[in-house]
Design an enzyme around this catalytic site. Structure first.
Site, PDB file in Angstrom:
ATOM      1  N   GLN A   4     -48.158   5.884   3.472  1.00 42.46           N
ATOM      2  CA  GLN A   4     -47.980   5.328   4.726  1.00 42.46           C
ATOM      3  C   GLN A   4     -48.605   3.736   4.494  1.00 42.46           C
ATOM      4  O   GLN A   4     -48.024   2.392   5.144  1.00 42.46           O
ATOM      5  CB  GLN A   4     -47.431   5.729   5.477  1.00 42.46           C
ATOM      6  CG  GLN A   4     -46.020   6.611   5.468  1.00 42.46           C
ATOM      7  CD  GLN A   4     -44.605   5.999   5.238  1.00 42.46           C
ATOM      8  OE1 GLN A   4     -44.303   4.765   5.934  1.00 42.46           O
ATOM      9  NE2 GLN A   4     -43.606   6.544   4.715  1.00 42.46           N
ATOM     10  N   ARG A  37     -63.138   4.245   5.768  1.00 39.67           N
ATOM     11  CA  ARG A  37     -64.214   4.732   5.286  1.00 39.67           C
ATOM     12  C   ARG A  37     -65.049   3.894   4.536  1.00 39.67           C
ATOM     13  O   ARG A  37     -64.851   2.915   3.394  1.00 39.67           O
ATOM     14  CB  ARG A  37     -64.591   5.993   4.258  1.00 39.67           C
ATOM     15  CG  ARG A  37     -63.867   7.410   5.026  1.00 39.67           C
ATOM     16  CD  ARG A  37     -63.801   9.034   3.894  1.00 39.67           C
ATOM     17  NE  ARG A  37     -62.668   8.188   3.191  1.00 39.67           N
ATOM     18  CZ  ARG A  37     -63.445   7.882   1.461  1.00 39.67           C
ATOM     19  NH1 ARG A  37     -64.687   8.195   1.189  1.00 39.67           N
ATOM     20  NH2 ARG A  37     -61.844   8.394   0.969  1.00 39.67           N
ATOM     21  N   SER A  93     -53.913  10.766   5.380  1.00 43.85           N
ATOM     22  CA  SER A  93     -53.786  12.405   5.706  1.00 43.85           C
ATOM     23  C   SER A  93     -53.383  12.941   6.977  1.00 43.85           C
ATOM     24  O   SER A  93     -54.292  13.421   7.013  1.00 43.85           O
ATOM     25  CB  SER A  93     -53.699  13.283   3.918  1.00 43.85           C
ATOM     26  OG  SER A  93     -55.236  13.279   4.372  1.00 43.85           O
ATOM     27  N   ALA A 136     -56.600  15.244   6.755  1.00 42.15           N
ATOM     28  CA  ALA A 136     -57.957  15.152   7.780  1.00 42.15           C
ATOM     29  C   ALA A 136     -57.454  15.071   8.953  1.00 42.15           C
ATOM     30  O   ALA A 136     -58.070  15.045  10.258  1.00 42.15           O
ATOM     31  CB  ALA A 136     -58.087  13.358   6.938  1.00 42.15           C
ATOM     32  N   GLN A 137     -56.134  14.477   9.154  1.00 40.26           N
ATOM     33  CA  GLN A 137     -55.268  14.292  11.160  1.00 40.26           C
ATOM     34  C   GLN A 137     -56.252  15.579  11.910  1.00 40.26           C
ATOM     35  O   GLN A 137     -57.095  16.366  12.801  1.00 40.26           O
ATOM     36  CB  GLN A 137     -54.469  14.207  11.166  1.00 40.26           C
ATOM     37  CG  GLN A 137     -53.883  12.774  10.595  1.00 40.26           C
ATOM     38  CD  GLN A 137     -52.863  12.383  11.445  1.00 40.26           C
ATOM     39  OE1 GLN A 137     -51.488  13.323  12.008  1.00 40.26           O
ATOM     40  NE2 GLN A 137     -52.191  11.508  10.870  1.00 40.26           N
ATOM     41  N   LYS A 197     -37.841   6.956   7.161  1.00 36.19           N
ATOM     42  CA  LYS A 197     -37.650   8.172   6.637  1.00 36.19           C
ATOM     43  C   LYS A 197     -37.820   7.822   5.176  1.00 36.19           C
ATOM     44  O   LYS A 197     -36.570   7.467   4.112  1.00 36.19           O
ATOM     45  CB  LYS A 197     -35.799   8.106   6.664  1.00 36.19           C
ATOM     46  CG  LYS A 197     -36.170   8.741   8.489  1.00 36.19           C
ATOM     47  CD  LYS A 197     -37.417   9.880   8.821  1.00 36.19           C
ATOM     48  CE  LYS A 197     -37.178  10.433  10.380  1.00 36.19           C
ATOM     49  NZ  LYS A 197     -38.359  11.495  10.345  1.00 36.19           N
ATOM     50  N   ASP A 247     -39.501  17.808   9.141  1.00 31.73           N
ATOM     51  CA  ASP A 247     -39.857  16.608   8.140  1.00 31.73           C
ATOM     52  C   ASP A 247     -40.212  17.814   7.195  1.00 31.73           C
ATOM     53  O   ASP A 247     -40.641  17.441   5.774  1.00 31.73           O
ATOM     54  CB  ASP A 247     -40.964  15.568   8.884  1.00 31.73           C
ATOM     55  CG  ASP A 247     -41.474  14.565   7.112  1.00 31.73           C
ATOM     56  OD1 ASP A 247     -40.999  13.763   6.902  1.00 31.73           O
ATOM     57  OD2 ASP A 247     -42.886  15.253   7.783  1.00 31.73           O
ATOM     58  N   GLU A 293     -39.086  17.983   2.995  1.00 27.65           N
ATOM     59  CA  GLU A 293     -39.582  17.860   1.980  1.00 27.65           C
ATOM     60  C   GLU A 293     -39.950  19.210   1.178  1.00 27.65           C
ATOM     61  O   GLU A 293     -40.283  19.159   0.114  1.00 27.65           O
ATOM     62  CB  GLU A 293     -40.191  16.893   2.114  1.00 27.65           C
ATOM     63  CG  GLU A 293     -42.233  17.658   2.999  1.00 27.65           C
ATOM     64  CD  GLU A 293     -42.921  17.310   3.393  1.00 27.65           C
ATOM     65  OE1 GLU A 293     -42.950  16.091   3.556  1.00 27.65           O
ATOM     66  OE2 GLU A 293     -44.093  17.505   3.422  1.00 27.65           O
ATOM     67  N   GLU A 345     -32.710  10.081   2.714  1.00 28.20           N
ATOM     68  CA  GLU A 345     -34.077   9.653   2.174  1.00 28.20           C
ATOM     69  C   GLU A 345     -33.966  10.306   1.482  1.00 28.20           C
ATOM     70  O   GLU A 345     -34.493  10.115  -0.048  1.00 28.20           O
ATOM     71  CB  GLU A 345     -35.047  11.388   3.611  1.00 28.20           C
ATOM     72  CG  GLU A 345     -36.730  10.611   3.076  1.00 28.20           C
ATOM     73  CD  GLU A 345     -37.480  11.545   3.833  1.00 28.20           C
ATOM     74  OE1 GLU A 345     -39.074  11.418   3.101  1.00 28.20           O
ATOM     75  OE2 GLU A 345     -37.471  11.345   4.812  1.00 28.20           O
ATOM     76  N   SER A 395     -47.389  12.674  -0.110  1.00 25.18           N
ATOM     77  CA  SER A 395     -48.872  13.336   0.283  1.00 25.18           C
ATOM     78  C   SER A 395     -49.265  14.830   0.174  1.00 25.18           C
ATOM     79  O   SER A 395     -48.474  15.472   0.162  1.00 25.18           O
ATOM     80  CB  SER A 395     -48.633  13.382   2.236  1.00 25.18           C
ATOM     81  OG  SER A 395     -47.360  14.474   2.520  1.00 25.18           O
TER      82      SER A 395
END
Length: 582
Positions: free
Chosen positions: A130, A156, A193, A196-197, A244, A307, A311, A482, A504
């Site tokens: 995104q 980074r 990602s 990572a979050q 979406k 979501d 997916e 979507e 992702s």
């Protein structure tokens, strides 16, 4: 804009994560109330009440969007209330249920000055699926509105994405180190990602200045923090704007919106925490700036449930399982050539089926068939609905419980030893490359059996979401729009395997995990039932034709412009959407 790349991920060991968590707790005591709050007796009582409410029959009652209690996160029904002084809130009725939305369009850009009146710096963190699209759309909208807001990208040090951001027009001085950008931003668009979050959120939250807004495009982080027994700092806003569609679709349709006002990808929004009192305006302004034709209200929890579940189902994992199982059936049992099998599976779904659903509705696929093909369609539908719903219900409940989220973070932690490799090297996908190169759109077949299997899974996915309390805007956008207006056009241009390998980490891992489950159930239960002479189930046929989602989709369709998304393909262009005729 470009798909996700492996080097965009941020990885930390669990030990490092724990150190950051400890440091963040100390920092939170300095800036405000601690953001980590372990479940006490009161919270346990709330959770018990929430579980009871969640399992009770769905009731169509409004929910206050600004509340961030745990009870609210699982009792959202047909309408999520919100208040805005900047944008026009509109009530729409979908299949008898009232919801509230905000329409978008470039004509609303002058209102961004009021929505962002307390925003001086916006930081886009990450350059994954995104990041490129949202950074460019936000920058272009700010410029079009004539606002004096600084846009920065946090990456980074040494990241290969720095050169890509510069190629998208961001000057070197607008690109900074991740935590430096977070610390100076009034709106932090956190687009790294999910893995990572999950590892870095303590340090991210500690770096934010009081009164800033944490902007998410996925509710995944809330699920992870619930698993960890953590809460957001109390002195910040927490909002969500979730387009979406995949990032390249968000950018491509925004660019097309410069010619056709309002073209874009619909988005949901949520206000999980409103510290400054203007979090709703900031979230809606963000959505309008991204080019969303309409924005509907949800909650962080309901968003990540629908979501992550979606997916794994019809958007990616489910369709992957369908086409591979049907390809095997058509080549080994029906004697089709490899090329014809590909055309009657992948090409059929991403071509004519997608086009018809996008422009006329799900039931139009069935209604457009002749009598003989209608029987084939409904035979496949009747046999495939329950085997699909069986897996979909399990998947939803794994997401709801947090088990599926943990499986994602665990898998990401194993990447150093077990990297996620591509899945486009099998015979089917090699055949697909040749088929797409020689494609003649008008010659793609409408296979009624393929259509019946695909739509059975789509309806099963929709029915699970409705049974679990999701409103129609969320259901239609996450399970239909979507698919047919964002993901399927890219699949049509470059293949289902390409899509699965360029989303992702969360989506790619989910597809790999669940596609084989759908494949197995369809092969073992659905197709064997058909071969054994299973008849059309009249009750199932009647439920399909009378499903209220058809009415809801007609309303959703009327809220978005008639614009084909143009996708560059290996051999030209692929489009979906177009004039709606519901």
């Amino acid at each position: 804009a470009r798909p996700f790349q492996p080097h965009d991920d941020f990885r930390l060991s669990r030990k490092t994560h724990n150190i950051f968590a400890m440091a963040s707790r100390i920092a939170s005591q300095i800036v405000s109330a601690p953001f980590v709050a372990h479940k006490n007796g009161t919270n346990k009582a709330r959770l018990s009440a929430a579980k009871s409410a969640f399992n009770a029959p769905m009731q169509a009652k409004a929910v206050n969007l600004t509340s961030n209690s745990r009870v609210q996160s699982v009792t959202m029904a047909a309408a999520v209330e919100f208040t805005t002084k900047v944008f026009e809130k509109e009530a729409v009725v979908m299949a008898g249920e009232t919801e509230y939305i905000v329409r978008g369009g470039r004509t609303l850009f002058p209102l961004l000055s009021d929505a962002f009146k307390n925003i001086k710096t916006i930081g886009v963190i990450g350059w994954g699926s995104q990041g490129p699209a949202q950074a460019q759309n936000m920058r272009d909208s700010i410029e079009a509105a004539g606002l004096d807001i600084s846009m920065k990208v946090g990456l980074r040090a040494g990241s290969k994405s720095v050169a890509e951001a510069e190629a998208c027009g961001f000057k070197p001085e607008a690109i900074g180190e991740v935590f430096d950008v977070i610390a100076e931003s009034d709106l932090v668009m956190l687009l790294i990602s999910d893995g990572a979050q999950a590892l870095m959120y303590p340090r991210i939250l500690a770096a934010m200045k009081p009164g800033a807004t944490l902007g998410l495009s996925h509710g995944f982080l809330l699920g992870i923090m619930k698993n960890d027994g953590a809460e957001f700092r109390k002195d910040i806003n927490v909002v969500l704007v979730a387009p979406k569609g995949m990032g390249p679709s968000v950018r491509r349709l925004y660019e097309q919106g410069k010619e056709v006002n309002g073209a874009g990808i619909n988005a949901s929004f949520a206000v999980h925490q409103d510290f400054t009192g203007d979090a709703t305006e900031i979230a809606l302004g963000w959505s309008v700036a991204l080019g969303s034709p309409f924005t509907f209200a949800t909650t962080l929890e309901m968003e990540y449930r629908s979501d992550i579940y979606g997916e794994r189902g019809i958007l990616l994992g489910g369709v992957h399982g369908i086409v591979e199982s049907l390809y095997t059936r058509y080549t080994t049992q029906l004697g089709m050539s490899k090329e014809d099998a590909f055309k009657n599976t992948v090409e059929c779904i991403t071509g004519p089926i997608t086009k018809i659903i996008s422009t006329q509705g799900i039931d139009a696929v069935y209604k457009g068939l002749n009598a003989a093909d209608k029987k084939i369609f409904m035979t496949a539908y009747s046999a495939s609905y329950m085997p699909s719903k069986d897996i979909l219900m399990e998947c939803y409940e794994d997401v709801h419980s947090g088990a599926e989220l943990r499986s994602v973070t665990d898998a990401v932690a194993r990447f150093d030893k077990f990297p996620m490799l591509k899945i486009d090297q099998t015979e089917m996908w090699k055949v697909g490359e040749d088929v797409r190169a020689k494609r003649v759109e008008s010659e793609i077949p409408m296979n009624p059996f393929t259509a019946g299997v695909y739509i059975a899974m789509m309806i099963a996915q929709i029915d699970v979401l409705r049974e679990k309390g999701h409103n129609y805007s969320e259901v239609c956008n996450e399970s239909i729009i979507e698919a047919v207006d964002s993901l399927n056009p890219y699949m049509h241009a470059r293949g289902v395997a390409f899509m699965v390998d360029n989303c992702s980490h969360t989506a790619r891992l989910g597809s790999r995990k669940w596609a084989p489950r759908f494949h197995y159930n369809l092969m073992q239960r659905a197709y064997t039932a058909v071969d054994a002479g299973a008849e059309v189930d009249p009750e199932m046929e009647a439920k399909f034709l009378s499903n209220t989602v058809h009415n809801a989709m007609a309303v959703c369709s009327s809220l978005r412009p008639s614009v084909d998304i143009s996708v560059g393909a290996e051999g030209g262009k692929s489009t979906a959407g177009g004039a709606r005729n519901y």
